[in-house]
Design an enzyme around this catalytic site. Structure first.
Site, PDB file in Angstrom:
ATOM      1  CE1 TYR A  52      -3.089  -0.355   5.447  1.00 23.78           C
ATOM      2  CE2 TYR A  52      -3.441  -2.603   5.652  1.00 23.78           C
ATOM      3  CZ  TYR A  52      -3.472  -1.505   4.836  1.00 23.78           C
ATOM      4  OH  TYR A  52      -3.395  -1.903   3.560  1.00 23.78           O
TER       5      TYR A  52
ATOM      6  CE  LYS B 151      -1.005  -4.337   3.427  1.00 27.48           C
ATOM      7  NZ  LYS B 151      -1.438  -5.664   2.614  1.00 27.48           N
TER       8      LYS B 151
ATOM      9  CB  SER C 225      -0.918  -0.064   1.285  1.00 30.42           C
ATOM     10  OG  SER C 225      -1.361   1.165   1.546  1.00 30.42           O
TER      11      SER C 225
HETATM   12  C1  WQD Z   1      -9.983   8.790   1.720  1.00 25.44           C
HETATM   13  C2  WQD Z   1      -9.992  10.089   1.854  1.00 25.44           C
HETATM   14  C3  WQD Z   1     -10.436  10.672   4.362  1.00 25.44           C
HETATM   15  C4  WQD Z   1     -14.303   8.645   4.666  1.00 25.44           C
HETATM   16  C5  WQD Z   1      -6.999   3.809   3.631  1.00 25.44           C
HETATM   17  C6  WQD Z   1      -5.880   3.030   3.935  1.00 25.44           C
HETATM   18  C7  WQD Z   1      -5.205   2.463   2.586  1.00 25.44           C
HETATM   19  C8  WQD Z   1      -6.349   1.393   1.813  1.00 25.44           C
HETATM   20  C9  WQD Z   1      -7.368   2.429   1.538  1.00 25.44           C
HETATM   21  C10 WQD Z   1      -6.408  -0.664   2.464  1.00 25.44           C
HETATM   22  C11 WQD Z   1      -9.503  10.826   3.228  1.00 25.44           C
HETATM   23  C12 WQD Z   1     -11.675  11.106   3.645  1.00 25.44           C
HETATM   24  C13 WQD Z   1     -13.292   9.315   4.237  1.00 25.44           C
HETATM   25  C14 WQD Z   1     -15.272   9.551   5.025  1.00 25.44           C
HETATM   26  C15 WQD Z   1     -13.806  11.328   4.447  1.00 25.44           C
HETATM   27  N1  WQD Z   1      -6.637   0.386   2.591  1.00 25.44           N
HETATM   28  N2  WQD Z   1     -12.783  10.597   3.999  1.00 25.44           N
HETATM   29  N3  WQD Z   1     -15.210  10.585   4.818  1.00 25.44           N
HETATM   30  O1  WQD Z   1      -7.477   6.733   4.463  1.00 25.44           O
HETATM   31  O2  WQD Z   1      -6.736   7.301   1.928  1.00 25.44           O
HETATM   32  O3  WQD Z   1      -6.539   5.033   2.858  1.00 25.44           O
HETATM   33  O4  WQD Z   1      -8.091   3.093   2.828  1.00 25.44           O
HETATM   34  O5  WQD Z   1      -5.667  -1.122   1.624  1.00 25.44           O
HETATM   35  O6  WQD Z   1      -4.231   1.654   2.834  1.00 25.44           O
HETATM   36  O7  WQD Z   1      -4.823   3.716   4.598  1.00 25.44           O
HETATM   37  O8  WQD Z   1      -8.832   6.111   2.268  1.00 25.44           O
HETATM   38  O9  WQD Z   1     -11.197   6.108   1.664  1.00 25.44           O
HETATM   39  O10 WQD Z   1     -10.483   6.058   4.313  1.00 25.44           O
HETATM   40  O11 WQD Z   1     -10.068   8.073   2.809  1.00 25.44           O
HETATM   41  O12 WQD Z   1     -13.851  12.713   4.302  1.00 25.44           O
HETATM   42  O13 WQD Z   1     -16.346   8.988   5.627  1.00 25.44           O
HETATM   43  O14 WQD Z   1     -11.629  10.550   2.362  1.00 25.44           O
HETATM   44  O15 WQD Z   1     -10.240  11.784   5.166  1.00 25.44           O
HETATM   45  O16 WQD Z   1      -8.986  12.094   2.842  1.00 25.44           O
HETATM   46  P1  WQD Z   1      -7.407   6.402   3.041  1.00 25.44           P
HETATM   47  P2  WQD Z   1     -10.342   6.533   2.819  1.00 25.44           P
END
Ligand code: WQD
Length: 344
Positions: free
Chosen positions: A152, A156, A127
């Site tokens: 997590y 990785k 990741s």
């Molecule tokens: C994306 C953006 C949030 C939810 C994580 C892991 C990564 C992979 C994908 C596993 C961020 C914003 C999110 C919400 C929001 N996981 N958001 N409201 O955190 O970039 O990555 O998930 O493989 O390894 O680190 O993904 O989709 O959670 O968030 O505003 O209800 O959306 O703040 O900026 P992230 P995400």
């Protein structure tokens, strides 16, 4: 004779889409999954798409003797794609020992067994989390790995080090590490897609559920970041494009064309998209409003990260093909299918 690939975590979101692409590229696939975060009817969805039912074995990769028996039974497994792992950022902070044990013991079991059974190629699901908050975007594979922000992400990083150290020790297989940015969307058939358990942690499943009225409104975690519209920026990649990269990685190793014993590739679009831009694009593409409000920042969130993908383009011979619009449309089509099936 078809080349046989073992896909651990193959009923999961990215795993299931990868099984489809492997089958459609002529590989025979065996899925191993403990169903802790997915269900077996995903196998039906794969069969509906490809017309080929992959063999499915319910098994936990922490069960080394169970894995050994499977390898012995399946005989000529030539490659392995290892998806099986716990992957919820927040949960990993609450349950670090579960994450270290599950993610690392399962990996080491697989790596121990590969030389015993003549496996030639190993693809590891990593990741962009390993980069932390990059100093420069787009971030390329030579960027320093930064201290992980959660267990997590640390699993990785540690996994990548284990793979490198095993290679230095002279293991008889090649490895390719794939660093995913943010995988989103669903297969165009809407037969498989992302099925988060409970309240979605990731952005797009929450967006589609809010658009569907399943969730009252989406909370946008902060609009006071140092970005054009104040919301965080990510590299959202279509899961089908991501899946195709895994086939390319296996081809490279099994055709003896991979240069080094361990190669690492970023899998992204090379383009950064903000949360608010994604919401606006979703509304434009679907015509459906997404009820949302701005709230405070989420602990541990990175401000902006998107990938340099020239290495994957040039060495892997892979490039993301889909637009953000097409990708968001696929997610909405999947959400509508889930509603039609009464699943959500
Ligand atoms: C994306 C953006 C949030 C939810 C994580 C892991 C990564 C992979 C994908 C596993 C961020 C914003 C999110 C919400 C929001 N996981 N958001 N409201 O955190 O970039 O990555 O998930 O493989 O390894 O680190 O993904 O989709 O959670 O968030 O505003 O209800 O959306 O703040 O900026 P992230 P995400």
């Amino acid at each position: 004779m078809k080349r046989k690939i073992l896909v651990t975590g193959g009923t999961g979101f990215i795993g299931s889409h990868t099984v489809v692409e492997l089958q459609q590229s002529g590989y025979e696939v065996v899925i191993v999954d403990n169903l802790s975060n997915s269900n077996a009817d995903v196998v039906d969805g794969i069969e509906k798409i490809t017309g080929i039912r992959p063999k499915f074995v319910k098994l936990d990769c922490n069960d080394k003797e169970g894995l050994r028996a499977l390898f012995a039974q399946e005989k000529n497994i030539q490659g392995i794609i290892h998806f099986a792992a716990s992957k919820a950022v927040g949960e990993s902070v609450q349950k670090p020992m579960l994450y270290y044990r599950n993610n690392l013991v399962s990996l080491m079991n697989i790596m121990d067994l590969m030389p015993e059974f003549g496996v030639k190629g190993f693809v590891f699901s990593s990741s962009c989390t390993v980069y932390g908050e990059p100093d420069v975007n787009p971030v390329d594979e030579t960027a320093p790995v930064k201290p992980a922000l959660c267990p997590y992400g640390n699993t990785k990083q540690i996994a990548e080090e284990i793979i490198h150290d095993a290679s230095i020790s002279g293991v008889p297989y090649k490895s390719i590490i794939l660093r995913y940015f943010n995988p989103i969307g669903a297969h165009p058939s809407a037969e498989i897609g992302e099925l988060p358990n409970g309240v979605p942690q990731n952005l797009l499943p929450y967006v589609t559920q809010a658009a569907m009225g399943i969730r009252k409104e989406l909370s946008v975690f902060g609009d006071d970041y140092n970005t054009p519209d104040g919301s965080c920026i990510r590299d959202y990649i279509y899961v089908v494009d991501l899946a195709k990269a895994h086939v390319k990685a296996l081809d490279l190793m099994l055709d003896d064309k991979s240069k080094d014993n361990v190669e690492t590739f970023n899998l992204g679009t090379g383009r950064g998209v903000s949360v608010l831009e994604l919401i606006r694009t979703f509304e434009k593409v679907t015509g459906v409003p997404v009820p949302h409000k701005i709230v405070g920042r989420r602990e541990g969130d990175i401000e902006k990260v998107w990938g340099a993908v020239e290495k994957a383009n040039n060495v892997l011979g892979w490039k993301a093909q889909s637009t953000l619009e097409e990708t968001l449309e696929s997610a909405w089509k999947w959400q509508l299918k889930l509603r039609e099936k009464g699943l959500m």
